[in-house]
Design a protein around this motif. Structure first.
Motif, PDB file in Angstrom:
ATOM      1  N   GLY A  36     -46.389  43.287  30.122  1.00 50.32           N
ATOM      2  CA  GLY A  36     -46.948  44.322  29.255  1.00 50.32           C
ATOM      3  C   GLY A  36     -47.488  45.492  30.061  1.00 50.32           C
ATOM      4  N   LEU A  37     -48.173  45.192  31.181  1.00 52.17           N
ATOM      5  CA  LEU A  37     -48.688  46.265  32.040  1.00 52.17           C
ATOM      6  C   LEU A  37     -47.548  47.081  32.637  1.00 52.17           C
ATOM      7  CD1 LEU A  37     -51.487  44.252  33.894  1.00 52.17           C
ATOM      8  CD2 LEU A  37     -51.842  46.044  32.195  1.00 52.17           C
ATOM      9  N   LEU A  38     -46.496  46.384  33.086  1.00 53.86           N
ATOM     10  CA  LEU A  38     -45.369  47.091  33.689  1.00 53.86           C
ATOM     11  C   LEU A  38     -44.596  47.891  32.648  1.00 53.86           C
ATOM     12  CD1 LEU A  38     -44.191  44.223  36.069  1.00 53.86           C
ATOM     13  CD2 LEU A  38     -45.320  46.355  36.745  1.00 53.86           C
ATOM     14  N   ARG A  39     -44.440  47.319  31.468  1.00 55.85           N
ATOM     15  CA  ARG A  39     -43.726  48.042  30.423  1.00 55.85           C
ATOM     16  C   ARG A  39     -44.503  49.299  30.019  1.00 55.85           C
ATOM     17  NH1 ARG A  39     -41.259  44.851  25.378  1.00 55.85           N
ATOM     18  NH2 ARG A  39     -40.304  43.800  27.142  1.00 55.85           N
ATOM     19  N   ASP A  40     -45.843  49.166  29.939  1.00 57.94           N
ATOM     20  CA  ASP A  40     -46.658  50.335  29.605  1.00 57.94           C
ATOM     21  C   ASP A  40     -46.503  51.417  30.679  1.00 57.94           C
ATOM     22  OD1 ASP A  40     -49.071  51.541  28.031  1.00 57.94           O
ATOM     23  OD2 ASP A  40     -49.684  51.601  30.128  1.00 57.94           O
ATOM     24  N   ARG A  41     -46.445  50.995  31.946  1.00 58.59           N
ATOM     25  CA  ARG A  41     -46.276  51.974  33.022  1.00 58.59           C
ATOM     26  C   ARG A  41     -44.890  52.623  32.947  1.00 58.59           C
ATOM     27  NH1 ARG A  41     -48.640  51.430  39.042  1.00 58.59           N
ATOM     28  NH2 ARG A  41     -50.444  52.022  37.790  1.00 58.59           N
ATOM     29  N   LEU A  42     -43.873  51.842  32.575  1.00 60.33           N
ATOM     30  CA  LEU A  42     -42.534  52.406  32.433  1.00 60.33           C
ATOM     31  C   LEU A  42     -42.504  53.441  31.308  1.00 60.33           C
ATOM     32  CD1 LEU A  42     -39.521  52.535  33.050  1.00 60.33           C
ATOM     33  CD2 LEU A  42     -39.202  50.511  31.593  1.00 60.33           C
ATOM     34  N   MET A  43     -43.110  53.117  30.180  1.00 60.68           N
ATOM     35  CA  MET A  43     -43.152  54.067  29.073  1.00 60.68           C
ATOM     36  C   MET A  43     -43.924  55.327  29.462  1.00 60.68           C
ATOM     37  SD  MET A  43     -41.357  52.698  26.695  1.00 60.68           S
ATOM     38  CE  MET A  43     -40.364  51.997  28.042  1.00 60.68           C
ATOM     39  N   ASP A  44     -45.024  55.120  30.205  1.00 59.45           N
ATOM     40  CA  ASP A  44     -45.823  56.257  30.644  1.00 59.45           C
ATOM     41  C   ASP A  44     -45.009  57.148  31.592  1.00 59.45           C
ATOM     42  OD1 ASP A  44     -48.174  57.733  30.605  1.00 59.45           O
ATOM     43  OD2 ASP A  44     -48.996  56.733  32.363  1.00 59.45           O
ATOM     44  N   LYS A  45     -44.243  56.522  32.448  1.00 59.84           N
ATOM     45  CA  LYS A  45     -43.406  57.266  33.391  1.00 59.84           C
ATOM     46  C   LYS A  45     -42.381  58.102  32.651  1.00 59.84           C
ATOM     47  CE  LYS A  45     -40.127  56.571  37.197  1.00 59.84           C
ATOM     48  NZ  LYS A  45     -39.385  55.554  38.010  1.00 59.84           N
ATOM     49  N   ARG A  46     -41.724  57.515  31.659  1.00 62.54           N
ATOM     50  CA  ARG A  46     -40.716  58.238  30.896  1.00 62.54           C
ATOM     51  C   ARG A  46     -41.344  59.344  30.056  1.00 62.54           C
ATOM     52  NH1 ARG A  46     -37.216  53.050  28.629  1.00 62.54           N
ATOM     53  NH2 ARG A  46     -36.179  52.510  30.612  1.00 62.54           N
ATOM     54  N   ARG A  47     -42.480  59.038  29.444  1.00 62.44           N
ATOM     55  CA  ARG A  47     -43.118  60.012  28.571  1.00 62.44           C
ATOM     56  C   ARG A  47     -43.581  61.239  29.359  1.00 62.44           C
ATOM     57  NH1 ARG A  47     -46.402  56.813  26.599  1.00 62.44           N
ATOM     58  NH2 ARG A  47     -48.215  57.239  27.921  1.00 62.44           N
TER      59      ARG A  47
END
Length: 1064
Positions: A925-936
């Protein structure tokens, strides 16, 4: 003026109906009830719980009447009139029912009065009843007292508080001694009570009345102090009512004369500072208009409204005017400006206020309404208290009261000041001054009639040089006769604008300087603070001292539970904080073990030494609780906890929960005592259990981002004994809010076929009705514990061989046998089947078997747009797995959201060290949130992240392998290190072992000053402590730090909130 006698009428009136009352016909409003109809007709109907401004409830039964055609009597307050209704109020049957109802009420009241006991009652019993009567009083409020000894349980006080004021600070109870209580167990002062006094105004017996104590006034007179009184605008039209005159009678000079004849040396008119308030408040309004806010600006003259904002609506505090009320301003001027002119010290003056509102009693106690050790206003009397004081001085007759004028220079006023006594008057007076000062133009008419009237909310628009200003007023309770007299006084005033008050202009010239000047702000303005429930004890410091790790485990669980209750919790070892920090915390919770001969753990030393050096009362602002762990086999069981508990009490700290003592020899170890201790703590802190709901089961098919959906819900090999399934739930209609790191609590049910099979085997009728009342919030166990076996043996097993086996299983010599028996996770049904002669009846069985606890699963969000409607979770084997596996799409699943602690770093560049024991889903969940943040954000890169993944088998348990590979390809996961404990014979591989053997990957992350550490996994076997030891070791071996520097480095991460654990 003689009262007009009502007359019967046969002529119809629009909107009315004709009814007969005791044989006479009357035209009455079609919408009224029988009480209102009878009163309009001049026919007396006795009432107790009824009040015309409250909704009728028919509680007391006193207002009973007969209606022709009805077999039984009806309650007049809750029965509407109908055309042709024939009502009888004076028959013997009606009087008998009324008398019986009134007798019941009076008997209930007398039962609370010690003097009503039997003459034969012992002295001991009389003293007991007197003590109980005194204990039932609530005298915590500065404004009103609840004295249940005269309460007749009509409920008017609680209804007025809820219906009219919208507060609900009172509740009706079944208590014989205290039928009306504050909603807070600590009393009115600690409840949502705003001190408005409406409860006392509606109480027919005086069971709730204003706080009255003439002692300070008598003492001030005895000491020869200068008694200076001030009277509010409204008192002049209410004072005469206490001698039986009509409401609205203007009795200004009589009131002043009465006060002077009763001990007051000077009497000033609060109207003077009402004008002063207008200049200060109007200037403040003009300043806000220029600055653009904050709007709307809310007048601050009503202390009950201030209390309501501070307690219930703190979001409006910035909107409040900073002006003190006129009473507060005059109190400040009397002890500064006037005292200096008279050559008196402030301490030589006793400032007395005569006010119409009980909330003024609370207002004068505010810390900000005084300076240099004294209060601006020493005492507040309500209008009726002032009349009582005057009568006590011998002035029983109205005609005997002398007439006197107010003293100068603090008594001149304008018509604008008079309006303070009328609803909406403050606003109207402020508009007069703000408009003329702000625009430079004179108003043609100073009467803003649009904001007058009796409706709840009134508004108008005033043009301030092209800028529309919309004043509003909200006051549901208006006494029209008094207000009418106030408006008449204003109309006949020679000066009707506050800023034209000549005495006020001289005050600014000689003393204050200008409106809103530095001097004016010092004396006439104030500030407010948030006293809402959300601000009360919502931070906590949890400290632990341990030798073996058990105390730390208990403290971490306590911390997690408090965080779930929305507390801001700081968890630390006792030697990891500065001991003096304890004095700055509102709530401190200590968890400590005891070893040896009552000795404290080493890490408790610094804190204990500091506590031992403090004087009595040093921690009077701190609330605390202590839980100890130890073994009852030792003489000094939990001695360390006893020491801390006693020392904190000596230092004046307030104990919120009794000392808890966890015994490792108990059935469930320290948890036997810890669970009820936490429950008691929750109860004392007013913590509510997590919100629950039922949601539709969305889907069972697996759907991971890095792989295609699989046709089976199992993510592990079919022949693997530790299955993991994937489940998806839709919570879109629950209104739940959640964040990355939260968990989903699923409340499973036993399969219906299993329940049916058990009932058939247990020879129990499945249609039988059983009433279950929860007795406690004890911790539920998913499998039988030692206590269950002992209960079966001691109370129910009949066969000797079964009793002997049960005795061995629950005895010390049978621990290995019990461990072997429990190895296969038998259910309660399995145990009952293995010992069939032990057949508890259903009522016993329900008590012996605890309720099913919710199972918590980590939440992961697919994409940000789905945060409000979908959750995905990986679950393991057991009842919950079976429950979810059997749930069809669309089936309802009870769930709740539990706040977590593993929140993503606010900076996506922050390095992360992740340690996962199990599936690793929270870290995904932490990594997925960071991935979404990176894309956003369109970031080129994020901070480095290293994940230690610990599970049994690489091929069987590591179900997120593809997803982790995807995160590595996307650049949000730098390094993945697997610790697969059961893959290599002869080597039990763990995360802390790999960290110790190769510390470089740990230091590569932690060497950055903004690095974060996240652990999620069991708290058992001291795993968090072992990992922390490995991390400290990595700082030494790879980072070149000394042991002291390495330890301090990790402690700094903890203090800064970068060392996060979720241990279970």
């Amino acid at each position: 003026m003689e009262k007009e006698e009502p007359s019967s009428s046969h002529f119809p009136v629009p909107g009315s109906v004709e009814v007969q009352i005791n044989g006479s016909s009357y035209q009455v409003p079609a919408s009224c009830n029988i009480v209102e109809a009878c009163r309009q007709a001049g026919v007396y109907v006795p009432t107790v719980c009824y009040h015309p401004r409250l909704k009728p409830v028919g509680k007391c039964g006193v207002c009973t009447v007969d209606i022709e055609g009805s077999k039984e009597g009806v309650l007049a307050c809750s029965t509407k009139v109908a055309p042709g209704m024939r009502i009888h109020t004076d028959t013997p049957e009606v009087k008998a029912r009324c008398s019986a109802a009134l007798t019941r009420l009076m008997n209930r009241m007398r039962s609370r009065q010690a003097q009503e006991t039997s003459p034969q009652a012992s002295r001991e019993f009389r003293e007991l009843l007197a003590w109980a009567q005194e204990s039932a009083k609530d005298e915590t409020s500065n404004a009103v007292v609840i004295d249940p000894s005269t309460c007749i349980e009509c409920g008017r006080c609680a209804r007025a508080c809820k219906e009219l004021q919208g507060i609900g600070a009172l509740k009706l109870t079944d208590s014989a001694m205290a039928p009306v209580q504050a909603t807070s167990d600590e009393g009115l002062y600690h409840s949502d009570c705003i001190s408005c006094g409406q409860c006392s105004a509606f109480c027919p017996t005086g069971a709730i009345h204003e706080v009255t104590d003439f002692g300070p006034l008598r003492e001030a007179i005895r000491q020869g102090k200068v008694i200076v009184a001030q009277t509010a605008p409204a008192t002049r039209v209410a004072f005469a009512e206490e001698w039986g005159l009509e409401p609205g009678t203007v009795a200004e000079r009589k009131m002043v004369g009465a006060l002077k004849a009763s001990g007051c040396h000077f009497v000033f008119d609060t109207n003077f500072t009402a004008d002063l308030t207008i200049l200060e408040e109007g200037t403040e309004l003009l300043g806000r208009i220029k600055k653009g806010g904050p709007f709307p600006m809310i007048t601050s003259c009503c202390p009950a409204w201030i209390n309501m904002c501070e307690k219930l609506y703190p979001e409006f505090l910035p909107n409040l005017s900073t002006c003190k009320s006129p009473e507060g301003m005059l109190g400040a001027l009397i002890k500064t400006y006037w005292a200096d002119r008279m050559g008196k010290k402030p301490t030589e003056i006793f400032s007395l206020s005569i006010m119409p509102c009980t909330a003024k009693k609370d207002e004068c106690r505010r810390d900000v309404l005084g300076r240099r050790g004294y209060q601006d206003v020493d005492m507040v009397l309500t209008t009726r208290e002032a009349a009582r004081w005057v009568k006590e001085q011998g002035f029983q007759e109205w005609a005997a009261l002398p007439e006197r004028d107010y003293d100068n220079p603090l008594s001149e006023y304008s018509g604008g000041a008079v309006l303070f006594a009328a609803t909406g008057g403050v606003m109207e007076a402020a508009l007069r001054t703000a408009y003329e000062v702000g625009t430079g133009r004179r108003l043609e008419s100073v009467d803003f009639r649009a904001v007058r009237g009796w409706q709840g909310i009134r508004e108008a628009t005033v043009d301030f040089d092209g800028r529309p200003i919309k004043p509003k007023s909200n006051d549901p309770a208006v006494l029209q006769k008094r207000a009418g007299a106030i408006y008449a006084l204003d109309t006949h005033m020679a000066v009707r604008r506050s800023h034209e008050n000549v005495a006020l202009q001289q005050l600014y010239t000689n003393f204050l300087g200008a409106p809103n000047s530095h001097k004016a702000h010092e004396l006439l303005h104030t500030h407010y603070r948030d006293r809402s429930e959300k601000e009360k004890q919502r931070t906590a410091l949890v400290l632990y001292a341990t030798q073996t790790g058990n105390s730390e485990q208990a403290a971490r669980r306590l911390s997690s539970e408090l965080q779930a209750a929305r507390f801001a919790v700081r968890l630390a070892a006792m030697d990891a904080i500065g001991p003096a920090e304890v004095a700055r915390e509102p709530l401190v919770l200590l968890v400590t073990s005891t070893f040896g001969e009552g000795e404290r753990p080493d890490m408790a030393g610094p804190l204990w030494d500091w506590l031992a050096a403090q004087p009595a009362g040093a921690l009077s602002t701190v609330a605390y609780g202590v839980f100890g762990l130890g073994s009852s086999k030792y003489t000094k069981f939990c001695q360390a906890a006893r020491d801390f508990d006693g020392r904190l009490e000596f230092l004046g700290a307030r104990r919120v929960v009794e000392l808890g003592k966890g015994d490792e020899t108990a059935d469930d170890g320290y948890a036997t005592a810890f669970d009820p201790w936490v429950a008691a703590l929750y109860d004392e802190l007013g913590v509510e259990p997590p919100k629950q709901a039922v949601v539709p089961h969305y889907a069972r098919a697996p759907s991971l981002p890095a792989r295609a959906a699989r046709p089976t819900p199992s993510l592990t090999p079919e022949d693997y004994g530790r299955p993991i399934i994937f489940s998806e739930l839709d919570i879109g209609e629950t209104g739940f809010e959640y964040s990355v790191g939260d968990s989903l609590g699923i409340h499973p049910l036993n399969p219906t076929e299993h329940v049916d099979a058990f009932l058939h085997w247990y020879h129990t009728n499945p249609d039988a009705v059983i009433s279950i009342v929860p007795a406690s919030d004890s911790t539920a166990r998913c499998r039988p514990e030692d206590l269950f076996f002992r209960q079966l043996r001691g109370q129910f097993a009949q066969r000797p061989d079964e009793r002997a086996r049960l005795e061995r299983l629950q005895g010390p010599e049978g621990k290995d046998d019990l461990a072997g028996y429990l190895k296969d996770f038998p259910s309660y049904v399995n145990v009952l089947q293995d010992f069939p002669s032990a057949h508890p009846t259903m009522d016993y069985l329900v008590e012996m078997i605890p309720p099913i606890k919710p199972r918590l699963y980590s939440l992961v969000v697919a994409i940000p747009t789905e945060w409000s409607r979908q959750r995905r979770t990986i679950v393991g084997g057991g009842l919950c797995t079976t429950f979810l596996f059997a749930s069809q799409p669309g089936a309802l699943v009870p769930v709740n959201i539990n706040p977590g602690t593993l929140r993503p770093p606010p900076d996506p560049a922050a390095p992360m060290l992740l340690v996962a024991l199990g599936t690793g889903w929270p870290h995904a969940g932490l990594l997925r949130d960071r991935l979404m943040d990176k894309r956003r954000r369109g970031l080129a890169a994020t901070g480095p992240a290293t994940l230690y993944q610990a599970c049994r088998h690489r091929e069987k348990d590591w179900v997120l392998r593809d997803e982790m590979a995807e995160y590595q390809r996307e650049g949000v996961l730098t390094t993945h290190i697997g610790a697969f404990s059961h893959d290599q014979p002869g080597r039990f591989e763990t995360a802390d072992l790999l960290m110790t053997e190769n510390p470089a990957p740990v230091w590569d992350i932690l060497k950055h000053p903004n690095a974060y550490y996240f652990y999620c996994g069991p708290a058992a076997y001291s795993i968090p402590a072992k990992l922390e030891t490995a991390i400290v070791g990595a700082c030494q071996t790879a980072g070149g730090m000394s042991p002291e520097k390495a330890t301090e480095y990790v402690e700094t991460m903890k203090r800064e909130g970068r060392f996060l654990l979720e241990a279970f």
